[in-house]
Design a protein around this motif. Sequence first.
Motif, PDB file in Angstrom:
ATOM      1  N   ILE A 117      20.645  15.246  69.868  1.00 12.60           N
ATOM      2  CA  ILE A 117      19.463  15.763  70.551  1.00 12.60           C
ATOM      3  C   ILE A 117      19.150  17.188  70.090  1.00 12.60           C
ATOM      4  N   LEU A 118      20.192  17.996  69.897  1.00 15.18           N
ATOM      5  CA  LEU A 118      19.990  19.369  69.420  1.00 15.18           C
ATOM      6  C   LEU A 118      19.329  19.372  68.050  1.00 15.18           C
ATOM      7  N   THR A 269      30.941  20.711  82.075  1.00 13.89           N
ATOM      8  CA  THR A 269      30.710  19.422  81.396  1.00 13.89           C
ATOM      9  C   THR A 269      29.631  19.423  80.320  1.00 13.89           C
ATOM     10  N   THR A 270      28.523  20.140  80.543  1.00 14.22           N
ATOM     11  CA  THR A 270      27.382  19.956  79.629  1.00 14.22           C
ATOM     12  C   THR A 270      26.825  21.223  79.003  1.00 14.22           C
ATOM     13  N   LEU A 271      26.878  22.342  79.669  1.00 13.11           N
ATOM     14  CA  LEU A 271      26.217  23.554  79.172  1.00 13.11           C
ATOM     15  C   LEU A 271      26.864  24.056  77.880  1.00 13.11           C
ATOM     16  N   PHE A 272      26.125  24.004  76.784  1.00 10.58           N
ATOM     17  CA  PHE A 272      26.596  24.414  75.453  1.00 10.58           C
ATOM     18  C   PHE A 272      27.839  23.627  75.007  1.00 10.58           C
ATOM     19  N   THR A 336      13.201  19.885  74.304  1.00 14.55           N
ATOM     20  CA  THR A 336      14.282  19.041  73.798  1.00 14.55           C
ATOM     21  C   THR A 336      15.521  19.868  73.456  1.00 14.55           C
ATOM     22  N   VAL A 337      15.324  21.014  72.809  1.00 11.56           N
ATOM     23  CA  VAL A 337      16.453  21.902  72.488  1.00 11.56           C
ATOM     24  C   VAL A 337      17.092  22.412  73.777  1.00 11.56           C
ATOM     25  N   ALA A 338      16.254  22.780  74.744  1.00 13.66           N
ATOM     26  CA  ALA A 338      16.774  23.240  76.036  1.00 13.66           C
ATOM     27  C   ALA A 338      17.574  22.132  76.719  1.00 13.66           C
ATOM     28  N   GLY A 339      17.103  20.887  76.581  1.00 14.54           N
ATOM     29  CA  GLY A 339      17.816  19.749  77.158  1.00 14.54           C
ATOM     30  C   GLY A 339      19.180  19.564  76.518  1.00 14.54           C
ATOM     31  N   ALA A 340      19.232  19.701  75.193  1.00 20.18           N
ATOM     32  CA  ALA A 340      20.509  19.565  74.494  1.00 20.18           C
ATOM     33  C   ALA A 340      21.482  20.660  74.912  1.00 20.18           C
ATOM     34  N   ILE A 341      20.988  21.881  75.041  1.00 27.00           N
ATOM     35  CA  ILE A 341      21.844  23.014  75.408  1.00 27.00           C
ATOM     36  C   ILE A 341      22.384  22.865  76.826  1.00 27.00           C
ATOM     37  N   THR A 342      21.527  22.422  77.739  1.00 30.14           N
ATOM     38  CA  THR A 342      21.958  22.306  79.137  1.00 30.14           C
ATOM     39  C   THR A 342      22.689  20.998  79.409  1.00 30.14           C
TER      40      THR A 342
END
Length: 477
Positions: A117-118, A269-272, A336-342
């Motif tokens: 996704i990133l 779990t998910t952030l970065f 989309t980038v913000a979604g991948a990061i978070t």
Amino acid sequence: MEQIEKIFKIRENHTTVKTEIIAGLTTFMTMAYIIALNPNLLTGFGAEGQNLWNGVFLATCIASFIGMMVMAFVANKPFAMAPGMGLNSFFAVVVANIVGLTGMSYLESFQSALCIILLEGIIFIILSVLNIRDKIVNAIPLGVRLGISPAIGLMLLNIGVGSNAGIYSENGGPFFVMRDFFGALTPSVAQDAMGSGYTQMVLTVVTMFIGLFVIIVLAQKGVKAAVILGMLAASVIYWAGEAIFLGTNPFAGLEGASFVPPFADMAETTLFHFDFAGFVKIGWFTAITLIITFCIIDMFDTIGTLVGTASRAGMVDKDGNMPQMKEALLADAVGTVAGAITGTSTVTTFVESASGVEAGGRTGLTAFTTGILFLACMFIAPIAAIIPAAATSSALIYVGILMISGLSKVDFTDIYQTVPAAIMLISMPISGSIGHGIGLALISYTIMKVFTGKAKDVSVLTYIISAIFLLKFFLVV
């Protein structure tokens, strides 16, 4: 107020602050379901642990907010975004396949898939900045563009009466309004099939259509807030029905609910949390194929939603082009980038934006309002969760009906417009993908032009896009 006018050019777009805020609230109410549904889909309805569910839940709110802020202040358009339906289910399937392929845990596989996704988001930012995505939009033949809006309308209708409100009972489920209620041979057959869920189904059907006709009557009387008032009326009816006929408390979900955002779970779990080592284990060919697949689906879902909704709102020029398309596409890429990061799947422009546009939304203030409400849901998610699906169905059906009227712009004496439009009308509702519908329309348009001696009418970019879709549909990987 003057500052708001300066930022969003309210008067220039022939709207008011009140109308824009109501439009943003309307859009939010029709798509608020994604806030809980997205983490459900990506974590097997909580089967993969509460911590991951909480992380994806917060990522859904935050990434949607970031994307909509870019849409509001950079593009000044009324379109809302969130993790896309279809794309999130595909993401969950990919994660499950990575588990089977590598033997990693679900969480590790999830973090590996976030790398896809990133990279997709970064590619889209580059394409948007270089105007390549804008050129792709302009390469779509006029006939295909004209057919996008009514096809999306039919898709919304299908969602509204088909799959938006599902009923579960001791006999299983989900049972849907069109397939299992209206599609039943007799009411007794439907009742036998649904068991105790039949009463709830009747309440859903009644609520859905009362809400629809409240919206229609108010709209005919010129009430600007017709959609949201209809949804509120439908919600009240459904809540009353739950209490009277089902004997349940419609606000039970608020009892003991936590209003404190679980930031610690997201950080854990998910952030970065990009697992590039796990990503490499997928294999380069598979990884590249997945990135391209996500890119194609997201790109044409977004393009279709923007073009279709903008056409309905009169926000396009005589050639069917929407001003500031580049900025709107950039907002989608940033989301989309913000979604991948978070920590969530592809963020894309939501077709439910059409409900806000229909309520009068014309500027970024609509997107800003919806974005603020999404961010607030980190604290008030239990409240958003009590909006009944039957009420949102009323709005989706109404907006779908209005968008179908765009068929009047299609020249049905021109086979090069008729065939692509007809294919989109059937393929979008059935496949559930705007992008796939556009792909099939472009392939049919290109083939017709080539074999009728008019190959020169087709742009090079249209040939390339059609070839990419052919590979996407038929290349087995």
